[in-house]
Motif scaffolding. Sequence first.
Motif, PDB file in Angstrom:
ATOM      1  N   UNK A 134       0.840  -1.193   0.000  1.00 55.04           N
ATOM      2  CA  UNK A 134       0.000   0.000   0.000  1.00 55.04           C
ATOM      3  C   UNK A 134       0.878   1.246   0.000  1.00 55.04           C
ATOM      4  N   UNK A 135       0.226   2.376  -0.109  1.00 58.34           N
ATOM      5  CA  UNK A 135       0.891   3.681   0.011  1.00 58.34           C
ATOM      6  C   UNK A 135      -0.104   4.641   0.634  1.00 58.34           C
ATOM      7  N   UNK A 136       0.286   5.883   0.774  1.00 60.60           N
ATOM      8  CA  UNK A 136      -0.626   6.879   1.326  1.00 60.60           C
ATOM      9  C   UNK A 136      -1.850   7.101   0.446  1.00 60.60           C
ATOM     10  N   UNK A 137      -1.807   6.623  -0.784  1.00 58.02           N
ATOM     11  CA  UNK A 137      -2.947   6.787  -1.689  1.00 58.02           C
ATOM     12  C   UNK A 137      -4.143   5.928  -1.290  1.00 58.02           C
ATOM     13  N   UNK A 138      -3.976   5.001  -0.324  1.00 56.49           N
ATOM     14  CA  UNK A 138      -5.134   4.216   0.120  1.00 56.49           C
ATOM     15  C   UNK A 138      -6.129   5.079   0.885  1.00 56.49           C
ATOM     16  N   UNK A 139      -5.693   6.245   1.351  1.00 58.72           N
ATOM     17  CA  UNK A 139      -6.585   7.121   2.116  1.00 58.72           C
ATOM     18  C   UNK A 139      -7.311   8.089   1.188  1.00 58.72           C
ATOM     19  N   UNK A 140      -8.556   8.365   1.511  1.00 66.25           N
ATOM     20  CA  UNK A 140      -9.351   9.282   0.688  1.00 66.25           C
ATOM     21  C   UNK A 140      -8.713  10.664   0.653  1.00 66.25           C
ATOM     22  N   UNK A 141      -8.167  11.087   1.776  1.00 58.76           N
ATOM     23  CA  UNK A 141      -7.398  12.325   1.858  1.00 58.76           C
ATOM     24  C   UNK A 141      -6.024  11.961   2.381  1.00 58.76           C
ATOM     25  N   UNK A 142      -5.046  11.913   1.492  1.00 60.38           N
ATOM     26  CA  UNK A 142      -3.721  11.436   1.893  1.00 60.38           C
ATOM     27  C   UNK A 142      -3.137  12.348   2.972  1.00 60.38           C
ATOM     28  N   UNK A 143      -2.778  11.792   4.125  1.00 60.72           N
ATOM     29  CA  UNK A 143      -2.184  12.627   5.170  1.00 60.72           C
ATOM     30  C   UNK A 143      -0.748  12.984   4.836  1.00 60.72           C
ATOM     31  N   UNK A 144      -0.264  14.065   5.409  1.00 57.54           N
ATOM     32  CA  UNK A 144       1.149  14.402   5.258  1.00 57.54           C
ATOM     33  C   UNK A 144       1.980  13.334   5.942  1.00 57.54           C
ATOM     34  N   UNK A 145       3.000  12.822   5.245  1.00 63.80           N
ATOM     35  CA  UNK A 145       3.833  11.803   5.868  1.00 63.80           C
ATOM     36  C   UNK A 145       4.734  12.456   6.915  1.00 63.80           C
ATOM     37  N   UNK A 146       4.739  11.951   8.159  1.00 60.28           N
ATOM     38  CA  UNK A 146       5.478  12.616   9.244  1.00 60.28           C
ATOM     39  C   UNK A 146       6.954  12.231   9.276  1.00 60.28           C
ATOM     40  N   UNK A 147       7.685  12.566   8.217  1.00 61.76           N
ATOM     41  CA  UNK A 147       9.111  12.235   8.169  1.00 61.76           C
ATOM     42  C   UNK A 147       9.865  12.886   9.321  1.00 61.76           C
ATOM     43  N   UNK A 148       9.449  14.077   9.698  1.00 63.01           N
ATOM     44  CA  UNK A 148       9.974  14.733  10.897  1.00 63.01           C
ATOM     45  C   UNK A 148       8.841  14.775  11.912  1.00 63.01           C
ATOM     46  N   UNK A 149       8.978  14.081  13.041  1.00 66.21           N
ATOM     47  CA  UNK A 149       7.860  14.024  13.980  1.00 66.21           C
ATOM     48  C   UNK A 149       7.623  15.313  14.752  1.00 66.21           C
ATOM     49  N   UNK A 150       8.548  16.260  14.657  1.00 63.63           N
ATOM     50  CA  UNK A 150       8.416  17.532  15.374  1.00 63.63           C
ATOM     51  C   UNK A 150       8.295  18.678  14.375  1.00 63.63           C
ATOM     52  N   UNK A 151       7.469  19.683  14.657  1.00 58.54           N
ATOM     53  CA  UNK A 151       6.591  19.820  15.821  1.00 58.54           C
ATOM     54  C   UNK A 151       5.385  18.891  15.723  1.00 58.54           C
ATOM     55  N   UNK A 152       4.471  19.004  16.660  1.00 61.46           N
ATOM     56  CA  UNK A 152       3.299  18.133  16.686  1.00 61.46           C
ATOM     57  C   UNK A 152       2.433  18.373  15.446  1.00 61.46           C
ATOM     58  N   UNK A 153       1.699  17.351  15.095  1.00 56.03           N
ATOM     59  CA  UNK A 153       0.861  17.411  13.899  1.00 56.03           C
ATOM     60  C   UNK A 153      -0.616  17.319  14.271  1.00 56.03           C
TER      61      UNK A 153
END
Length: 672
Positions: free
Chosen positions: A483-502
């Motif tokens: 799978x990839x982020x395209x499985x979501x109806x609205x693709x979320x931003x990938x949290x490559x950097x976990x900071x700051x909070x999302x």
Amino acid sequence: MGTARWVGLLLGLGLALPVAEASPSTPGAITFPYPTVENLSIDWAVSGDSNGNGVVSVRFRQTGTTIWRRGPALRRIPGGSWSEGGYSWTNRHSGSLFDLRPGTSYEIELSLNDPDGGSKVQTVTATTRPIPVAPATATTKNISSSPSTGTPGEILLLAAGSHGGFSFSSSGQPGKPIVIRGASQSGTVVNGDVLLEGVSHVYLENLTVNGRIKLNDSKSMVIRRCKVNAGDTGGIVAYAGGTSDSYIVDNTVIGKAPWENSAVGANGFDGSEGIELAGSGNVIAYNYVKGFRDCVSTMEQTSVKQVSIDIHNNDLEVCTDDAVEADFTMGNSRVVQNRIKNSFVGMSSQPGLGGPAYFIRNTMYNIIYSPFKLHRGSVGDIGYHNTVVKCGDAFACFTSDTWSRALFRNNLFIGGSGAGEYGGYSNGSGAAATLSAADSSCSFDYDGYGLSGTSFEGEIAGVSFSSFTEMLSKTTEKHAVQVSLSVFATAPAFPANPFPSRPNADLRLAAGSAAVDKGVAIPGLNDGFAGSAPDLGALEAGQAVPTYGPRASDTQQSCGNGDREGSEECDDGNLKGGDGCSATCTVDEAGVTPPPPPPGSDGGKPPPGSEAGPPPPGSEAGVPGVDGGPGRPGAEVLQGGCGCAVTPHALDPALALLLASILLALRRARRR
């Protein structure tokens, strides 16, 4: 001829050494420890069954009705002990019935099938706890200052204003609680700790507490619709002898932890826990908890029994170690349908003590380290229908301690870039899976894996792979999907950097995506799926998003939202009939196909009109703890409730004696 050649010759004749000596099951007592408001725990003691191939299928119906429904098969729990010592568990079949009506009696039929003998069908009755509320006959007493005592059957209505912390020493009675209620949550403020220790049947409602609420050595307590601004000693806690059968719902609990690299991990923020309860039968639900080391937690290395615990529909964020720490639970802990973001670890079972420890339909976004921390020799963890989007390794358990008897199905794991060291801990290299310490009794299948910005590789139960194709061919993930982020109806931003909070991500699936209709049916847990098979992840496509965090009322209901609320008999997340739950959230007979009793059992014939049909489309019959059936053509048949493939060919007794004699003679000859 050497011993190995003799054994090889006999194997070549179609014989095999037995994996474990076959012995029939001897079923013992059936118990329902600590019923909760919406779930029932089932323990069926057993002796014998040394090869662990007994399976218990379940069906149930509300007492006084005629419609039987299938429940999840019980898990086979062999007696054992923790590798570090101090804890042990008994030989049994164990599991839960989920999403039941509060205060309702159920008739439950348990069908034990052991090919070696001892099969039995037994029908028993159990009742869920009612939602705890003040009775209509309760008397209201207006008070203007913090109380210290009260009378059973009394509502102490605390006036708006600022009040001091207090210790309350009176207990209510079953059906006659003492209710301490604020005139309004925002307007009635307690500055200091509220100590409800050594008491029972006391309800605390509708207050703001600038301090902690402490429930040591208590029973049947309620903390409802309170706001807790915690200090450094925790939010809502129960230490010492803990609390049991308590109901912690619809609260807002705020701590002081920041979301930054220096704060995360075991050596980071040295603060308090949001909600931390030792004990059994507790319900922690619909709370918003933010800014703690562990947001929701059981007690570590406690002598207090911790079974039948419900942690569901909580909204958790900025949990600098574990969002949910279900450590040292001892059977039928149920962590279900929580929303987690901006946390170091999603779920911890460090360790689970035999299981089953359920983790079902949780969403985890911007998790740094592990979605599931199954360390310290955890035994008996189950992960169904969870959605994970995180940096680093997608599904990782970073431990060298062997963990066993885990079962994972229908999950979505997406990881990738952003691998590195956080809080002194590495979150891998961006692999699909790093499960090197899982042993051969663990089973992983029907899961979705995706990576953002890294190559597809990993390790499952000691088997390495360097491509998705190799994962399919070399590991137990025979039905996995990429799978990839395209499985979501609205693709979320990938949290490559976990900071700051999302902010919260929308993790609903896109219609027709690679995760839709790719799961396996699990009776009693994912009934009512829309397509040819269940979808992967926490949220079935097209169904409403569950309620996370505080509700306006714990008796509110909204049919079709996936939460069984109020007077609803069921809620499968849709408004269509014909799937066992009607469009008005009542149980209907369409789509209900309970399993038949085991062959050779007495008294197990289903009532007229309730005979079983075939397994539902897409079901994986034969997976203990998933279906308990015989297996579909061509499917791997898994036995014994351990998640491991067992295909023993036991020797005929006479041939076994002959082989033993030959081996003994060879050993004696080698000594001469």
